[in-house]
Design a protein around this motif. Structure first.
Motif, mmCIF file in Angstrom:
data_model
loop_
_atom_site.group_PDB
_atom_site.id
_atom_site.type_symbol
_atom_site.label_atom_id
_atom_site.label_comp_id
_atom_site.label_asym_id
_atom_site.label_seq_id
_atom_site.Cartn_x
_atom_site.Cartn_y
_atom_site.Cartn_z
ATOM 1 N N LEU A 181 0.730 -1.121 -0.058
ATOM 2 C CA LEU A 181 0.034 -0.007 -0.017
ATOM 3 C C LEU A 181 0.937 1.339 -0.073
ATOM 4 N N PRO A 182 0.235 2.406 -0.302
ATOM 5 C CA PRO A 182 1.101 3.609 -0.548
ATOM 6 C C PRO A 182 1.428 3.876 0.967
ATOM 7 N N ALA A 183 2.594 4.611 0.959
ATOM 8 C CA ALA A 183 2.955 5.269 2.591
ATOM 9 C C ALA A 183 1.851 5.966 3.217
ATOM 10 N N GLY A 184 1.660 5.670 4.424
ATOM 11 C CA GLY A 184 0.837 6.623 5.202
ATOM 12 C C GLY A 184 -0.875 5.710 5.077
ATOM 13 N N HIS A 185 -0.978 4.760 4.358
ATOM 14 C CA HIS A 185 -2.280 4.476 4.341
ATOM 15 C C HIS A 185 -2.918 3.999 5.733
ATOM 16 N N VAL A 186 -3.911 4.190 6.136
ATOM 17 C CA VAL A 186 -4.674 3.909 7.233
ATOM 18 C C VAL A 186 -6.132 2.822 6.834
ATOM 19 N N TRP A 187 -5.854 2.104 7.744
ATOM 20 C CA TRP A 187 -6.863 1.075 7.821
ATOM 21 C C TRP A 187 -8.108 1.295 8.267
ATOM 22 N N ALA A 188 -9.214 1.379 7.292
ATOM 23 C CA ALA A 188 -10.666 1.818 7.589
ATOM 24 C C ALA A 188 -10.972 3.318 8.188
ATOM 25 N N ALA A 189 -10.268 3.639 9.321
ATOM 26 C CA ALA A 189 -10.658 4.879 9.806
ATOM 27 C C ALA A 189 -9.834 5.967 9.014
ATOM 28 N N GLY A 190 -8.893 5.876 8.087
ATOM 29 C CA GLY A 190 -8.321 6.940 7.519
ATOM 30 C C GLY A 190 -9.019 7.498 6.303
ATOM 31 N N ASP A 191 -9.940 6.508 5.923
ATOM 32 C CA ASP A 191 -10.603 6.962 4.727
ATOM 33 C C ASP A 191 -11.956 7.742 5.075
ATOM 34 N N SER A 192 -12.289 8.150 6.309
ATOM 35 C CA SER A 192 -13.220 8.943 6.923
ATOM 36 C C SER A 192 -13.010 10.350 6.665
ATOM 37 N N GLN A 193 -13.953 11.022 6.841
ATOM 38 C CA GLN A 193 -13.938 12.283 6.672
ATOM 39 C C GLN A 193 -14.018 13.140 8.012
ATOM 40 N N TYR A 194 -13.925 12.372 8.973
ATOM 41 C CA TYR A 194 -13.923 12.941 10.371
ATOM 42 C C TYR A 194 -12.789 13.811 10.626
ATOM 43 N N LYS A 195 -13.173 14.831 11.157
ATOM 44 C CA LYS A 195 -12.204 16.022 11.647
ATOM 45 C C LYS A 195 -11.728 15.685 13.002
ATOM 46 N N LEU A 196 -10.560 15.776 13.230
ATOM 47 C CA LEU A 196 -10.115 15.451 14.679
ATOM 48 C C LEU A 196 -10.125 16.765 15.477
ATOM 49 N N GLY A 197 -10.362 16.651 16.605
ATOM 50 C CA GLY A 197 -10.457 17.974 17.478
ATOM 51 C C GLY A 197 -10.001 17.633 19.100
ATOM 52 N N SER A 198 -10.085 18.629 19.855
ATOM 53 C CA SER A 198 -9.646 18.528 21.275
ATOM 54 C C SER A 198 -10.363 17.607 21.903
ATOM 55 N N GLY A 199 -9.666 16.687 22.782
ATOM 56 C CA GLY A 199 -10.296 15.548 23.455
ATOM 57 C C GLY A 199 -10.169 14.137 22.483
ATOM 58 N N ASP A 200 -9.835 14.178 21.485
ATOM 59 C CA ASP A 200 -9.418 12.993 20.908
ATOM 60 C C ASP A 200 -8.279 12.324 21.150
ATOM 61 N N VAL A 201 -8.160 10.951 21.282
ATOM 62 C CA VAL A 201 -7.157 10.017 21.478
ATOM 63 C C VAL A 201 -6.659 9.425 20.168
ATOM 64 N N ILE A 202 -5.357 9.557 19.839
ATOM 65 C CA ILE A 202 -5.024 8.840 18.461
ATOM 66 C C ILE A 202 -3.845 7.915 18.764
ATOM 67 N N ARG A 203 -3.516 7.063 17.782
ATOM 68 C CA ARG A 203 -2.448 6.262 17.711
ATOM 69 C C ARG A 203 -1.549 6.459 16.544
ATOM 70 N N ILE A 204 -0.468 6.582 16.973
ATOM 71 C CA ILE A 204 0.522 6.927 15.755
ATOM 72 C C ILE A 204 1.622 5.823 15.580
ATOM 73 N N ASN A 205 1.806 5.103 14.614
ATOM 74 C CA ASN A 205 2.653 4.279 14.437
ATOM 75 C C ASN A 205 3.468 4.264 13.086
ATOM 76 N N VAL A 206 4.876 4.663 13.243
ATOM 77 C CA VAL A 206 5.972 4.609 12.500
ATOM 78 C C VAL A 206 6.489 3.368 12.123
ATOM 79 N N PHE A 207 6.392 2.706 10.990
ATOM 80 C CA PHE A 207 6.931 1.258 11.046
ATOM 81 C C PHE A 207 8.400 1.300 11.152
ATOM 82 N N GLY A 208 8.782 0.284 12.120
ATOM 83 C CA GLY A 208 9.927 0.375 12.244
ATOM 84 C C GLY A 208 10.793 1.157 13.303
ATOM 85 N N GLU A 209 10.062 2.014 13.572
ATOM 86 C CA GLU A 209 10.636 3.203 14.616
ATOM 87 C C GLU A 209 9.693 3.226 15.931
#
Length: 180
Positions: free
Chosen positions: A17-45
């Motif tokens: 897949l292209p770099a930066g692809h997100v499973w399911a949630a990434g295709d959403s148009q949901y806009k992040l805001g204060s109070g949201d909790v996210i997970r960030i994964n950088v492969f191999g880092e």
């Protein structure tokens, strides 16, 4: 157990897949805001991957090498691109970044419900379900005088609602009193 079985498949797909692809949630148009909790994964880092990052009141978070990252109003895919661009070059040659939403910001119910307050958002929430979470309607509640205040961009919009109105994270629901 399932995660262990799927790990090799996800690893192979991450290269296809292209770099930066997100499973399911990434295709959403949901806009992040204060109070949201996210997970960030950088492969191999591991040092650049985080299981839980809660957005500040300003919709920002601190990230290594990039400093304060503004996520307010961005989609998951847009945030992935910001982090990828920030890490590419000086820090990593070809970073593979994925961002997912772990927990949405609360929504609020006030007025004629038994337990007014803030509640955790879950996808698929309707006003009917929100009222149920708030303990149901009081005896004086009006089913025809319900409204939702929602942030749209930098503005807040108030609109009339029904029990079938979809609720979004951060919404403020008001159930008015019936006089008859």
């Amino acid at each position: 157990m399932i995660q262990r079985l799927l790990a090799p498949v996800l690893l192979i797909l991450s290269f296809l897949l292209p770099a930066g692809h997100v499973w399911a949630a990434g295709d959403s148009q949901y806009k992040l805001g204060s109070g949201d909790v996210i997970r960030i994964n950088v492969f191999g880092e591991e040092d650049l991957s985080f299981d839980q990052i809660r957005m500040t009141d300003a919709g920002t978070f601190s990230y290594p090498f990039l400093g304060e990252v503004r996520a307010l109003g961005k989609t998951v895919a847009e945030l992935e691109n910001i982090i990828t661009r920030g890490l590419k070059g000086d820090y990593l040659i070809d970073p593979r970044v994925s961002v997912s939403i772990i927990e949405y910001r609360d929504f609020f119910v006030n007025g004629e419900v038994k337990n007014p307050g803030g509640y955790p958002f879950k996808p698929g929430l309707t006003l009917r379900k929100a009222v149920a979470l708030a303990g149901g309607l009081t005896e004086r509640a009006s089913e025809s005088k319900m409204s939702v205040i929602r942030e749209v961009g930098r503005d807040k919009q108030t609109f009339k609602a029904t029990m079938d109105t979809p609720i979004q994270p951060g919404d403020i629901i008001t159930i008015e009193q019936s006089f008859f």
